[in-house]
Design a protein around this motif. Structure first.
Motif, short mmCIF file in Angstrom:
data_model
loop_
_atom_site.label_atom_id
_atom_site.label_comp_id
_atom_site.label_asym_id
_atom_site.label_seq_id
_atom_site.Cartn_x
_atom_site.Cartn_y
_atom_site.Cartn_z
N GLY A 120 6.81 -6.72 -7.72
CA GLY A 120 6.42 -7.90 -8.51
C GLY A 120 5.01 -8.38 -8.16
N LYS A 121 4.70 -8.39 -6.88
CA LYS A 121 3.36 -8.79 -6.46
C LYS A 121 2.31 -7.78 -6.94
N LEU A 122 2.64 -6.49 -6.86
CA LEU A 122 1.70 -5.46 -7.33
C LEU A 122 1.48 -5.59 -8.83
N GLU A 123 2.52 -5.98 -9.55
CA GLU A 123 2.40 -6.18 -10.99
C GLU A 123 1.50 -7.40 -11.28
N GLU A 124 1.68 -8.47 -10.52
CA GLU A 124 0.82 -9.66 -10.67
C GLU A 124 -0.65 -9.32 -10.45
N LEU A 125 -0.91 -8.41 -9.54
CA LEU A 125 -2.28 -8.00 -9.21
C LEU A 125 -2.82 -6.94 -10.16
N ASP A 126 -2.04 -6.58 -11.18
CA ASP A 126 -2.40 -5.56 -12.16
C ASP A 126 -2.65 -4.20 -11.52
N LEU A 127 -1.86 -3.90 -10.48
CA LEU A 127 -1.96 -2.59 -9.83
C LEU A 127 -0.88 -1.65 -10.33
N VAL A 128 0.23 -2.21 -10.82
CA VAL A 128 1.30 -1.42 -11.42
C VAL A 128 1.69 -2.06 -12.75
N ALA A 129 2.25 -1.24 -13.62
CA ALA A 129 2.72 -1.72 -14.92
C ALA A 129 4.11 -1.14 -15.17
N ARG A 130 4.88 -1.88 -15.93
CA ARG A 130 6.24 -1.42 -16.25
C ARG A 130 6.28 -0.79 -17.63
N SER A 131 7.22 0.11 -17.79
CA SER A 131 7.48 0.73 -19.09
C SER A 131 8.97 1.04 -19.16
N PRO A 132 9.51 1.16 -20.37
CA PRO A 132 10.94 1.45 -20.48
C PRO A 132 11.26 2.84 -19.95
N HIS A 133 12.42 2.98 -19.35
CA HIS A 133 12.91 4.27 -18.88
C HIS A 133 13.20 5.13 -20.11
N ASP A 172 14.58 3.79 -7.10
CA ASP A 172 13.94 4.98 -6.52
C ASP A 172 13.03 4.60 -5.36
N LEU A 173 12.20 3.60 -5.59
CA LEU A 173 11.26 3.16 -4.57
C LEU A 173 11.98 2.59 -3.35
N ARG A 223 0.83 -1.21 0.00
CA ARG A 223 0.00 0.00 0.00
C ARG A 223 0.86 1.26 0.00
N THR A 224 1.97 1.21 0.72
CA THR A 224 2.88 2.36 0.75
C THR A 224 3.44 2.63 -0.64
N VAL A 225 3.84 1.58 -1.34
CA VAL A 225 4.39 1.75 -2.69
C VAL A 225 3.33 2.31 -3.62
N LEU A 226 2.11 1.81 -3.54
CA LEU A 226 1.03 2.35 -4.37
C LEU A 226 0.83 3.84 -4.09
N GLY A 227 0.83 4.21 -2.82
CA GLY A 227 0.66 5.61 -2.45
C GLY A 227 1.81 6.47 -2.97
N ARG A 228 3.01 5.95 -2.91
CA ARG A 228 4.17 6.69 -3.40
C ARG A 228 4.07 6.90 -4.91
N LEU A 229 3.68 5.86 -5.65
CA LEU A 229 3.52 5.99 -7.10
C LEU A 229 2.37 6.94 -7.44
N ALA A 230 1.32 6.91 -6.63
CA ALA A 230 0.19 7.81 -6.87
C ALA A 230 0.61 9.26 -6.66
N GLY A 231 1.43 9.51 -5.66
CA GLY A 231 1.83 10.88 -5.36
C GLY A 231 3.03 11.38 -6.15
N GLY A 232 3.94 10.48 -6.47
CA GLY A 232 5.17 10.89 -7.11
C GLY A 232 5.32 10.51 -8.56
N GLY A 233 4.39 9.72 -9.07
CA GLY A 233 4.48 9.31 -10.46
C GLY A 233 5.41 8.12 -10.65
N PRO A 234 5.68 7.77 -11.90
CA PRO A 234 6.48 6.59 -12.21
C PRO A 234 7.84 6.62 -11.52
N ALA A 235 8.32 5.43 -11.15
CA ALA A 235 9.60 5.33 -10.45
C ALA A 235 10.25 3.99 -10.76
#
Length: 151
Positions: free
Chosen positions: A79-92, A62-63, A46-58
């Motif tokens: 990795g777990k958040l990605e499995e749950l489809d809560l975060v997605a990756r993109s190239p830097h 960084d995290l 939940r903390t990581v989700l909140g950080r991404l929500a407030g700070g944008g991609p990381a």
């Protein structure tokens, strides 16, 4: 009781006030965590989700730095958040060796739901447990706390 004309508390009283404030804030944070939907998410997730929500991609690095954990530990959390489809990756955009993680639509909805639950609990507690005068005092104290933590 003040120890000088500026109205400052004596040193021991300042320490006691600081300890009492820290304890109250800690209790409030625990109550807010209890009020939010638990689901399958850990506090770290939940903390990581909140950080991404407030700070944008990381990046993972960084995290990890922001949360004071090792990158390997952060990799597991993300990795777990990605499995749950809560975060997605993109190239830097500038470093092909790195990957950025950001919230998915599902992740944004999850963050919004948690925030709504916390705010609803707190608003209800303020409305039903505090008198109008105490509510005004709380608003004043909130402004002071915001000043206290402002960098």
């Amino acid at each position: 009781m003040p120890d000088n004309e500026a109205g400052r508390l004596p040193g021991q009283d300042q320490e006691r006030a600081a300890a009492d404030l820290a304890a109250a804030v800690s209790q409030l944070m625990r109550r807010l965590r209890v009020a939010s939907p638990q689901g399958a998410l850990t506090p770290s997730q939940r903390t990581v989700l909140g950080r991404l929500a407030g700070g944008g991609p990381a990046t993972i690095a960084d995290l990890a730095r922001a949360e004071l954990v090792r990158p390997q530990s952060m990799r597991v959390i993300v990795g777990k958040l990605e499995e749950l489809d809560l975060v997605a990756r993109s190239p830097h955009p500038t470093d092909g060796r790195q990957v950025l993680f950001s919230l998915t639509e599902h992740g944004r909805e999850a963050v919004a739901s948690v925030r709504h639950s916390k705010h609803a609990w707190l608003a209800d507690a303020i409305a039903h447990r505090l008198s109008p005068d105490e509510q005004r005092t709380l608003r004043d104290a909130t402004r002071l706390l915001q000043r206290l933590v402002k960098e």
